[in-house]
Design an enzyme around this catalytic site. Sequence first.
Site, PDB file in Angstrom:
ATOM      1  N   TRP A 138      -6.768   3.453   8.088  1.00 38.32           N
ATOM      2  CA  TRP A 138      -7.087   4.492   9.074  1.00 38.32           C
ATOM      3  C   TRP A 138      -8.045   5.485   8.420  1.00 38.32           C
ATOM      4  CZ3 TRP A 138      -3.809   9.375   9.807  1.00 38.32           C
ATOM      5  CH2 TRP A 138      -4.209  10.087  10.947  1.00 38.32           C
ATOM      6  N   ASP A 219       3.287   4.784   6.054  1.00 38.22           N
ATOM      7  CA  ASP A 219       2.801   5.391   7.293  1.00 38.22           C
ATOM      8  C   ASP A 219       3.212   4.469   8.428  1.00 38.22           C
ATOM      9  OD1 ASP A 219       1.575   6.911   9.200  1.00 38.22           O
ATOM     10  OD2 ASP A 219      -0.481   6.551   8.516  1.00 38.22           O
ATOM     11  N   LYS A 255       2.182   6.906  19.955  1.00 40.40           N
ATOM     12  CA  LYS A 255       1.942   5.623  20.609  1.00 40.40           C
ATOM     13  C   LYS A 255       3.183   5.091  21.313  1.00 40.40           C
ATOM     14  CE  LYS A 255      -2.028   5.625  18.293  1.00 40.40           C
ATOM     15  NZ  LYS A 255      -2.506   6.764  17.471  1.00 40.40           N
TER      16      LYS A 255
END
Length: 410
Positions: A138, A219, A255
């Site tokens: 990311w 993460d 999400k």
Amino acid sequence: MSAETWQDVPLAPPDSIFKLTAAYKADTFPQKVNLGVGAYRDDDNKPWVLPVIKKATQILLNDPNIDHEYLPITGLPEFSAGAAKLILGADSPAIAEGRAVSVQTISGTGANHLGALFLSRFYHWDAPKQIYLSNPTWANHHAIFKNVGIQPIDYPYYDPATIGLDFDGFIETLQSAAPGSVFLLHACAHNPTGVDPTRDQWKHIAEVIIAKNHYAFFDCAYQGFASGDLNNDAWAVRYFVEKGVPMLVCQSFAKNAGLYGERIGALHVVPPTKDAADRVKSQLSVLQRSEISNPPAYGARLVSLILNDSALFDDWNRDIKTMAERIISMRNELYRLLTEELKTPGSWVHIINQIGMFSFTGINPSQSQALIDTFHIYLTANGRISMAGLNSHNIRYFAESLDKVVRGQV
């Protein structure tokens, strides 16, 4: 002397994803497709408010005891405890032994920042402050760690030749890194590649991390999005806790609860003892206080209701399955179109082997640009697409456009 006019401040480039979204919105082409942004869309390309979120919202609206007072510095306790159980497991030894330190954060980004800041201040660095990040990762990871004085270093992860995992390169870096190095690991649905280790590979990774006394910085932004099963997608994290790997976990509900704008997340640090956990929590509280004072309440209250009510939790599981299954169906249909109908050159099995919201298509930057310029299909230069941007109305157009680009017919 005149006041500072800031004329020497360099002009920063715009964020690539948000720039892509802006270009998409400005495009008037009727068949335009946005495959850049990592946000779930339904089959009509609309944002989807989860039915369970609507239910929880009504409960909050009708609760006469709700006020707008400050939350504690470390967040809403019922949320933090529920979030810890969700990612670590309700029967986690870390929770049972009081070793799980959980702090509510400004979504997963805030969790990454707070975790990075804590490590920067308190980790026993034997060398320059560095963290190993997967290549690719990311994009925001690099900025977050640099901002707290930790230098990112790449470790091999994606293998362009196989459009899969460079497991040997990953393990080799784990073994050759200085003891006590920090490695950031994507817990599931790797962003941006959609390529995850298998369970056996995770076991090997944990084994090397323990042998080298490394620190695991997990993460987890997509729990539930990889497989549609919250427990399945937390497997790696729970395995590492069970094996006693030194670690922390960043968690997001953007999400999997569709709460992108509410910025709701958590940071979980798992020290070896309760005494160490108490010390960690005291310092996380000080750091959080200096930066945001205390986190926002609305999203935490919504998620807390869902995590702590069995009926709402069951509803949420159904909603997550709905999202995950739609994305999986798009993978299957794209694979079918490319291989069976269009007979597009090359192997496309990676489309169905990858997992989660994103897919690395394997196309190069010039081909990606051709999709944007010629077909008004917006994606990042590295060929990453958001599978959530595909639906029954646009998938054939995308497949046919991709086919033409791969064949060099543009």
